[in-house]
Every structure is written in C-alpha cells, then in structure tokens.
Write a protein that holds these residues in place. Structure first.
Motif, PDB file in Angstrom:
ATOM      1  N   UNK A 396       0.812  -1.220   0.000  1.00  0.00           N
ATOM      2  CA  UNK A 396       0.000   0.000   0.000  1.00  0.00           C
ATOM      3  C   UNK A 396       0.840   1.263   0.000  1.00  0.00           C
ATOM      4  N   UNK A 397       2.107   1.168   0.346  1.00  0.00           N
ATOM      5  CA  UNK A 397       2.994   2.331   0.347  1.00  0.00           C
ATOM      6  C   UNK A 397       3.813   2.451  -0.937  1.00  0.00           C
ATOM      7  N   UNK A 398       3.638   1.486  -1.851  1.00  0.00           N
ATOM      8  CA  UNK A 398       4.340   1.544  -3.126  1.00  0.00           C
ATOM      9  C   UNK A 398       5.664   0.824  -3.144  1.00  0.00           C
ATOM     10  N   UNK A 399       5.956   0.040  -2.096  1.00  0.00           N
ATOM     11  CA  UNK A 399       7.234  -0.674  -2.025  1.00  0.00           C
ATOM     12  C   UNK A 399       7.064  -2.133  -2.425  1.00  0.00           C
ATOM     13  N   UNK A 400       8.083  -2.681  -3.087  1.00  0.00           N
ATOM     14  CA  UNK A 400       8.022  -4.039  -3.600  1.00  0.00           C
ATOM     15  C   UNK A 400       7.924  -5.046  -2.457  1.00  0.00           C
ATOM     16  N   UNK A 401       7.103  -6.078  -2.663  1.00  0.00           N
ATOM     17  CA  UNK A 401       6.833  -7.093  -1.651  1.00  0.00           C
ATOM     18  C   UNK A 401       7.812  -8.254  -1.813  1.00  0.00           C
ATOM     19  N   UNK A 402       8.225  -8.829  -0.695  1.00  0.00           N
ATOM     20  CA  UNK A 402       9.053 -10.024  -0.708  1.00  0.00           C
ATOM     21  C   UNK A 402      10.514  -9.729  -0.458  1.00  0.00           C
ATOM     22  N   UNK A 403      11.355 -10.765  -0.569  1.00  0.00           N
ATOM     23  CA  UNK A 403      12.789 -10.623  -0.388  1.00  0.00           C
ATOM     24  C   UNK A 403      13.179 -10.429   1.069  1.00  0.00           C
ATOM     25  N   UNK A 404      14.451 -10.107   1.285  1.00  0.00           N
ATOM     26  CA  UNK A 404      14.900  -9.681   2.611  1.00  0.00           C
ATOM     27  C   UNK A 404      14.245  -8.332   2.878  1.00  0.00           C
ATOM     28  N   UNK A 405      13.626  -8.160   4.033  1.00  0.00           N
ATOM     29  CA  UNK A 405      12.841  -6.956   4.294  1.00  0.00           C
ATOM     30  C   UNK A 405      13.634  -5.923   5.098  1.00  0.00           C
TER      31      UNK A 405
END
Length: 498
Positions: A396-405
């Motif tokens: 919802x903030x426009x940041x990519x989902x997944x990976x090391x966070x």
C-alpha cells in the motif's frame, strides 16, 4: 613452482608446492611522485584513517606467470585454445599488521574491468572488524570497456594503470585483445595467497572466500560453471576457494555470465550452461531489485549441505547496489594526473537516492558464509521478490513485496523506486542485460504517516527499532550496522514528524 622475488633476493619454494605464478614481487612504497592507482590508503582519505586505526597495512604486488586461453570445443565443453601466455598483473593486499589479529579468512576479489575498481569499499567495515585479509587482483578488461569512447582517461582496467603512472606500472603485461587468461590468473592468485612465501607470508590462512559485484559476480559464476573451481585444487584435493558471494548478478540476463574469452560470443540467456552448477563449497547470491526483476527463470534451489549448498537473496529498495558507497578516489586521482580540479557530480533530482545500504546486508551475508564454510552453520532463507509478468508487486505504500525486508520498507517513511516523471529525475531505461531502475527515496505524505503511526515519531521509532532488532536476531544485519541505521532513522524522523 612459485618463486618469491623481493628486493634483490629470490626465494625458491619446495618442489612439493602447488603450481602458481612464476614470480610475485612487492611494488615500491608509494610517495607523492608515485601513487598507487585506487589506493585504499590514499593519504587524507577516510579509507586511510580506517586502515590506520584498525592496525592494517596496504601493499601493492606484481604477480607474473603464464596462463592458458580457454574456449569451447564443438561439444560446448571448456578446453585450452592457447597455452603459455605470459602475463603480469597487480595485487592490492590489505592485512592486519599484527598476525595475531588475523582471523584466518582471506577475502579474494577480482577487479572490475571499469578502472580496475575493487570491492574493498563494501567489504572494509566487515573485514576490519573481523580481522580478515583482503586481496584484489586485476583480471583484465571486457568488451564494453574496449569499445568505450575516449574520455579524460582510459576506463579499461588494463590501460588505466600505465596512463596514471607509466613508471610504476611499466611491468604490467596483459594481452592487448584477449582476456581468456583471466581464469588461470585468478586461480594463480588463489594459490599464491595460500602459499607460505607469498604476500600473506606469516599469516595462517585457513579459508579463502571470493566475492564479486556486477561483472565480477558474473565472473565468479562463470569461473564455477566452466569447471575452474573443480579443476584447480590444492595438492590434497581441497578447493582453492572455500565459499563464494556473487553480488548483483543473475544468470538469466545477458551480463550475468562472462564470455570465456575475447573472441567467442557470450552464451545466450537460454543456454543450459548458465544456471549455477552445484559445487563442494557454499555459494550465496545477493541481488538488488534491479537484477531480481529480470531474474525470473527457474532458480537454483536453496540447499543447506554440499554439494550445491546455496542461498539466493533479493533485497528490495535497491538498484544494482545502493549508491551509498561511491568511492571518489578514482575521480580525485584522475584530476590530479591531469592537473585539474575534480569534477563535481551534479544531481538535479529533488529526491535523494535510497538510504538502504547493500553493504550492510552484504556484511551479514559474509558472516553467514563464514559460519557456513567454517562450522557448517547454514544461513537463513528468504522468499523471492514478488513479480507478475515482470512487474513488481507493491504494498500500500508503493514498495516491492518479498525478499529480505529492510526495516526502511517494513516500517516506512518513504516509497522506494523511480521518482515521478515530472520531477526531472532519471527514469527506468534499458541497460546491459537488465533494465536500469533508479531507486529514489520519495517521502510518504503526512496524511499517510499519520495513518501508519498514530503515536507519531515515538510510535515510528519504537516499531523501527523492533524491526532492526528482528533483522539482527535473524542474521540479516550485524550489530554495528543496526546501530547506524537506528541513528539514521532518528534523523529522518525529525524531518518526517515536524
């Protein structure tokens, strides 16, 4: 046989020593009239201060020998095309002054074809704290640097040395139009640093870990897949290299693999020789969002034990590195050589580059690689970044989902990615094998921050600190980087919650 040439003396090793370079000699100590190119200890720089305060020394060495040019036979197997090509390359050696401080691990780094850049800037914090030694070796140029238009200075690693200091680097000898010897040269260096009479004489070398970024990460993948890791061994059969970290490279785009020599076309992206080959030591791949977006082919499975011990990590909010570790030494030295002031970089984008530091995640990856190769302690696993038909899936903030966070994405004050087109900032464009994705830090609106953090700044900092602590507990961050990121978060919070 390895022979060590220092000053006027020639020391011959026992006949039982493994093959390697014919000679290696220490370069003169630099002075104002004879500087080392890309000197990690250039006087007056933060790098020099860091080395001195950690009790480290920096040396330059010249390694000479003969190497073979390798190529593919009609069946696609790697073979020898030409034998006995003479070479002289250079090494940058960084080590503890006191042998008692040495950890037993050597970080071996191939130099990038562009200017001969080394990975010391990203490794230095980790290596100096741990007591590791570092050895960087020039492994030639590539097609892009050979075809680059003329500029203020050559950008090709094999040409910049003589341009910068023709007297100091008169001994450098590399085939003018052929880099197919680079595999043997790299193996020669790996043997050399394990020698009892080489640049690390007096240090008890227990492990050698190789790391590379971008082209040099692709070089390491090709070194493994072409059979050089399996071929070149110690006399007792153990590997020359005990673990690999392949940074910001993937086999499924063109530049994720290196041509075997300078006259043979690179393997196509669909070639079955590109995917990672299982070997007897651990391999960690660490990619930014830039590589991950095109790295959508079926990937090497994560596995804990050899053969094929492997991890793939993808970090969102970054693009082909972080932009936070740019080393201005080359610009400073080129300007000095030309008698001109260093050119200031002008950036008209109103949004700063990402504050997420790939070097921090790389340091934790190095620590995990060390535990993996030394004690068989497997590192944590992470999910892939989420993409659908090549498009990243965003929260919802426009940041990519997944990976090391990174905590900066899970407890955000900003959106990470391309800035709005109207801002005048760089926009995504084609690159060498993968797109170039600008990664700016675009602050979230005050209304969005109020929704995310009803308790304001204190609420944000409490949650950010908890996210950082979880990353440390999960072995994704080391404590010194965690402390630095918490401090930086407080500066950003002052701006965001005014």
């Amino acid at each position: 046989m390895i022979r060590l040439l220092m000053a006027a003396s020639l020391l011959t090793l026992a006949a039982a020593a493994p093959p390697g370079p014919d000679t290696v000699r220490r370069a003169p100590e630099p002075d104002a009239a004879s500087q080392i190119w890309l000197d990690p200890a250039l006087p007056g720089t933060p790098g020099a201060e860091a080395l001195a305060s950690a009790g480290y020394v920096r040396e330059e060495w010249f390694q000479s020998g003969t190497a073979d040019v390798h190529g593919y036979d009609p069946a696609g197997k790697v073979g020898t095309e030409r034998s006995g090509v003479p070479y002289t390359t250079r090494l940058i050696v960084i080590r503890p002054r006191d042998p008692g401080r040495f950890s037993g691990t050597v970080q071996l780094n191939p130099a990038h074809p562009v200017l001969g850049n080394l990975n010391w800037g990203a490794l230095s914090d980790y290596a100096l704290r741990r007591g590791d030694a570092f050895v960087g070796v020039m492994i030639g140029a590539d097609d892009n640097t050979r075809r680059a238009p003329a500029g203020r200075a050559p950008i090709m690693a094999t040409e910049i040395l003589a341009w910068f200091n023709p007297g100091r680097y008169a001994a450098i000898d590399w085939p003018k139009d052929e880099d197919g010897i680079r595999w043997d040269v790299f193996a020669d260096t790996a043997r050399l640093i394990r020698s009892t009479a080489g640049p690390l004489a007096g240090l008890k070398v227990a492990r050698v870990h190789a790391s590379g970024w971008s082209f040099t990460g692709s070089f390491l993948r090709t070194y493994i897949n072409s059979g050089f890791h399996a071929k070149y061994r110690l006399p007792d059969g153990r590997p020359l290299i005990d673990g690999y970290l392949i940074g910001i490279s993937s086999f499924s785009f063109r530049s994720g693999y290196v041509p075997i020599n300078s006259h043979t076309p690179n393997l196509p992206e669909s070639d079955p020789r590109r995917p990672n080959v299982a070997i007897d030591v651990p391999v960690i791949e660490l990619q930014s969002e830039n590589e991950a977006i095109t790295n959508r082919e079926p990937q090497t499975a994560d596995k804990d034990g050899a053969p094929g011990a492997h991890r793939l990590y993808e970090v969102p909010g970054l693009t082909h590195g972080s932009g936070r570790r740019r080393d201005p030494v080359s610009e400073r030295q080129i300007a000095m050589r030309m008698g001109m002031p260093a050119e200031a970089r002008i950036d008209t984008c109103p949004y700063p580059q990402t504050d997420i530091d790939m070097a921090a995640f790389a340091a934790a990856a190095h620590a995990n690689l060390d535990a993996w190769s030394r004690r068989k302690v497997a590192p944590p696993r992470a999910p892939r970044l989420q993409h659908v038909e090549g498009k990243p899936q965003r929260d919802a903030n426009g940041n990519t989902i997944g990976g090391i966070r990174p905590a900066q994405l899970d407890v955000p004050l900003a959106r990470y990615g391309a800035a709005p087109e109207a801002s005048g900032c760089d926009q995504p464009r084609g690159g060498i094998g993968s797109p170039s994705i600008p990664m700016q830090r675009v602050p979230l609106s005050s209304d969005r921050l109020a929704t995310l953090y009803p308790g304001g700044k204190a609420d944000y900092l409490r949650r950010f600190d908890a996210a950082i602590d979880a990353l440390v507990a999960g072995r994704w961050l080391l404590a010194p980087h965690a402390t630095a990121q918490k401090a930086e978060a407080r500066k950003f919070a002052e701006e965001a919650f005014r």
